[in-house]
Design a protein around this motif. Structure first.
Motif, PDB file in Angstrom:
ATOM      1  N   PRO E 180       0.841  -1.205   0.000  1.00 51.14           N
ATOM      2  CA  PRO E 180       0.000   0.000   0.000  1.00 51.14           C
ATOM      3  C   PRO E 180       0.872   1.250   0.000  1.00 51.14           C
ATOM      4  O   PRO E 180       1.895   1.295   0.700  1.00 51.14           O
ATOM      5  N   ASN E 181       0.480   2.258  -0.737  1.00 50.98           N
ATOM      6  CA  ASN E 181       1.203   3.534  -0.699  1.00 50.98           C
ATOM      7  C   ASN E 181       1.086   4.137   0.697  1.00 50.98           C
ATOM      8  O   ASN E 181       0.014   4.068   1.313  1.00 50.98           O
ATOM      9  N   ASP E 182       2.144   4.770   1.127  1.00 50.06           N
ATOM     10  CA  ASP E 182       2.131   5.404   2.455  1.00 50.06           C
ATOM     11  C   ASP E 182       0.980   6.417   2.603  1.00 50.06           C
ATOM     12  O   ASP E 182       0.430   6.593   3.687  1.00 50.06           O
ATOM     13  N   GLU E 183       0.642   7.068   1.493  1.00 52.51           N
ATOM     14  CA  GLU E 183      -0.379   8.111   1.552  1.00 52.51           C
ATOM     15  C   GLU E 183      -1.723   7.615   2.099  1.00 52.51           C
ATOM     16  O   GLU E 183      -2.470   8.364   2.728  1.00 52.51           O
ATOM     17  N   PHE E 184      -2.040   6.365   1.796  1.00 56.61           N
ATOM     18  CA  PHE E 184      -3.371   5.866   2.174  1.00 56.61           C
ATOM     19  C   PHE E 184      -3.603   5.813   3.690  1.00 56.61           C
ATOM     20  O   PHE E 184      -4.734   5.934   4.153  1.00 56.61           O
ATOM     21  N   TYR E 185      -2.527   5.556   4.433  1.00 61.04           N
ATOM     22  CA  TYR E 185      -2.702   5.290   5.866  1.00 61.04           C
ATOM     23  C   TYR E 185      -3.407   6.424   6.617  1.00 61.04           C
ATOM     24  O   TYR E 185      -4.119   6.182   7.571  1.00 61.04           O
TER      25      TYR E 185
END
Lengths: 190, 190, 190, 190, 190, 190
Positions: E180-185
């Protein structure tokens, strides 16, 4: 790909078998045109062979309210759930013949809930699957469910005993790598 | 709390049973001092009774490299996994007597991996549990594992057949609500 | 076969233990005639020992509507499902004594659905098993089912807490290979 | 959608709690800025509350070779497998803070095998999951596997005890419908 | 700990991709500010990429009675049960945004039965989980249960198709180790 | 017993379908002599239909190192494990034809470990089953195992994608009660 042998264990020569076993095998061969491999694989142990087929006949070849086709449905549904190649292929053939229906065996094997069978037969198979996988939880509600579909106490015993006996048979066939005879695959399909 | 009956199904009177079955039951009673309920519960179906005990005797009462205690270990371990009250209690008693060990049955029933048995016996029970729960996956590696503990091909068959036969027996006992005789609970404990 | 040690991990000498722990152990020994192995195995970690037994006592040795025998039934049924040898053997002994019934522990351990217990007790054990294996799905219907058998909200908490606490205990006993004392096997059987 | 209450069971007023419990709760509130719901939900049973937190502290707040972040990884991975909302959300927050890593808690919760953690930490979590779901099968090979990653016997005990303790905690939280405080969701994310 | 790559398999350069795929990826990047890794991982196989996203859009971006937030709930609940890190993290972000609720995604992922959602939404997720894990047993009673909550036949199809499609997606993401891209968290958390 | 309809949901008339879908269906009918029910059942949703078959063709009808028969083996083995009647019957027919082997489909469906296929093909199916049931645990060792049988990274993707796509298809077929056409049962059997 060459074919696998009929058993992981060595099998006896028919000529070397005890008289009663040889006679039974030859009678089957006479009637069917071939010797189903289960006879050869189990003949390695004559006493177990005799008990196995006596039990089989007591459950599958007797009068009773369950039809012969219905008994085979129980075998086919539980055997596929147990991943038993021999039992699904061989009893699938018998089911097609008993039910005079070329489609029924594959339907019942893969997902009996969607087979062209009656609700009463689905209830019979629900119970058989419970016996095969959760017998410890069978309770009065299961028996009442069967009764609501017209099954007697004798019928309940028959369903349970067939599911239990073929649970044993499935395990023996899987451990021995029992190979279905080629003949079974197409019997009753047309 | 009053005691449950010995079976969910009605059981016949001993006096009404076919001669051979009555004789066998009376012989067991003579020897044990009581009639184990499995005889009464299954006697409701004489042909199945005969086949069941013929099969039982062919597996449990014969010569072979597995000791009688080891055969009972297979019964006890797989029967507890199948949650079969009758089989664990009755065969637990027999195991204690055969092994002359008052602790072994409870240990093997609850978690055979931690029982006071040999590594060879644990390998035997590992295989029996695979037959009981994942027979479809038995492969050459399982047989090789048995061989590495000194088990022959005949022994492998014995272990598998006992696990499979008692898998049937466990299911029958659970469906019939077969009650263990009170006598079994304390046999061989001192 | 030589006996397995009482734990996979080393256990401390009683003489080397902190005063409060040594006192508790000696009191148990005085009362029971032996030191149950759980005391020796867990004493390796004094702080955890203290918390463990404080929790245990808060759940098992207090007033409340569940009888002491009923609390032990919860322990025995869930511990066999978790295959915990120590807990089934030790708490089976306590259950036999608390219930003054030599048969009940084996019945409840192997398949409580077929034990000589009341329907209310079976409902209690159904809930305990749900907590042990599917706590994520506990919902209002489970609580309503308990209420229909006369269990209060406090009782529901007790059942759940005992099942949860012994779920922890079962895991610790299995990881440490905690051996049941020989004395437990026969306590309360006659 | 209105928010669910913090517990299926009624919770006490802080003012009505025993002195030691009230003191502990107020100290946590002072430090965190809010009272984590687990304190309020469990305070309904003061003796169990005391034992629970004594056990918790003995496992989570002590010196030892496992870092505090590693202990929280064990909690988070096993709690998501047990579907425990409170434990994943609350200990996820603590894990992010202890590890100073805003991504790690979600990664470890959902599938630790693919988290940005070391192979040694994955081996730790493999063992924790075995304790949580198959403790009955833990054997010397599991311990050897831990040793091969540098874990001592003391570490093995710690991992097992944390997995076992939070298995209990997960069950209590699921039965009580323990609600995670809103504050936990964002703690340590930036 | 260094971060894992976005896929176990090599991923293409955006510049080397077929025109239509590059255009879609750049449009997503324009809109979101980053390229979600699923686009890069699946672009390795252009034809499969096109079919995957056409299917995705047909299920997720169309009119219908299920809200967009409800569709994302289905994705999040089934993806955590399938232990798919990418899908829970990415679609959890989308769910938070669609539902304008910073807590809902974690609640639904970990245990939707305890989330702040309506009974109707819980029934929707019960059905989605049945499709994900026991589709073979779906029967008329499941459909009737949905109807009792106001779901039409079209809605039932939507729920089933979304659960089935993301079951495929979960498997692809797990096999490719899709990160998962870090941005999603953190998206939608405040 | 009358036959079940081809779907639990209503199906459109071919004449009413969008041009491209009608054309595809008529082409299949021309080639096969009948319209496989999957086309009629899924045509209820034109956009999903288009994406489904585009995906199907991208995986099943393309060049690559896996033979077409091998791709069908993956479908048949995983579909029986998912109890999907339509997929086993329809793709069993295709497998028999592609492999020019009348026995292979039943063997692979029931227990591929005992089918007359190569060890390499068994390894392929082992991986496909892992993707179907435990994709979360796929790791480098699984890929290495495939490589040891000569499978490339591209092949691994193909196996995984086929298992994942038909996992979706199995769920859709089970939810819709998709009925296999009678024609499939006997195709390729002689």
């Amino acid at each position: 790909m060459s074919k696998a042998p009929i058993s992981r264990f060595s099998t006896p020569e028919i000529a070397d078998l005890p008289e009663d076993i040889r006679t039974r095998i030859l009678a089957v061969q006479e009637k069917s045109g071939f010797v189903p491999n289960v006879f050869l694989v189990l003949a390695r142990r004559p006493d177990e062979f005799r008990a196995f087929f006596a039990y089989h006949d007591a459950l599958m070849d007797k009068p009773g309210k369950l039809t012969k086709a219905e008994r085979e449905m129980i075998v086919v549904a539980t055997s596929n759930a147990n991943q038993c190649q021999y039992c699904v292929v061989a009893h699938g053939a018998i089911l097609r013949i008993r039910a005079k229906d070329p489609l029924i065996a594959d339907q019942v094997a893969i997902n009996y809930r969607k087979a062209d069978i009656t609700d009463r037969q689905k209830a019979m198979l629900d119970f058989a699957m419970t016996v095969a996988f959760e017998a410890y939880a069978v309770d009065d509600a299961d028996l009442a469910q069967l009764r609501s579909h017209g099954f007697s106490e004798e019928d309940a015993w028959d369903i349970a005993a067939i599911a239990a006996f073929f649970g044993m048979s499935n395990r023996l066939a899987n451990v021995t790598n029992m190979r279905p005879n080629d003949e079974f695959y197409t019997m009753g399909r047309t």
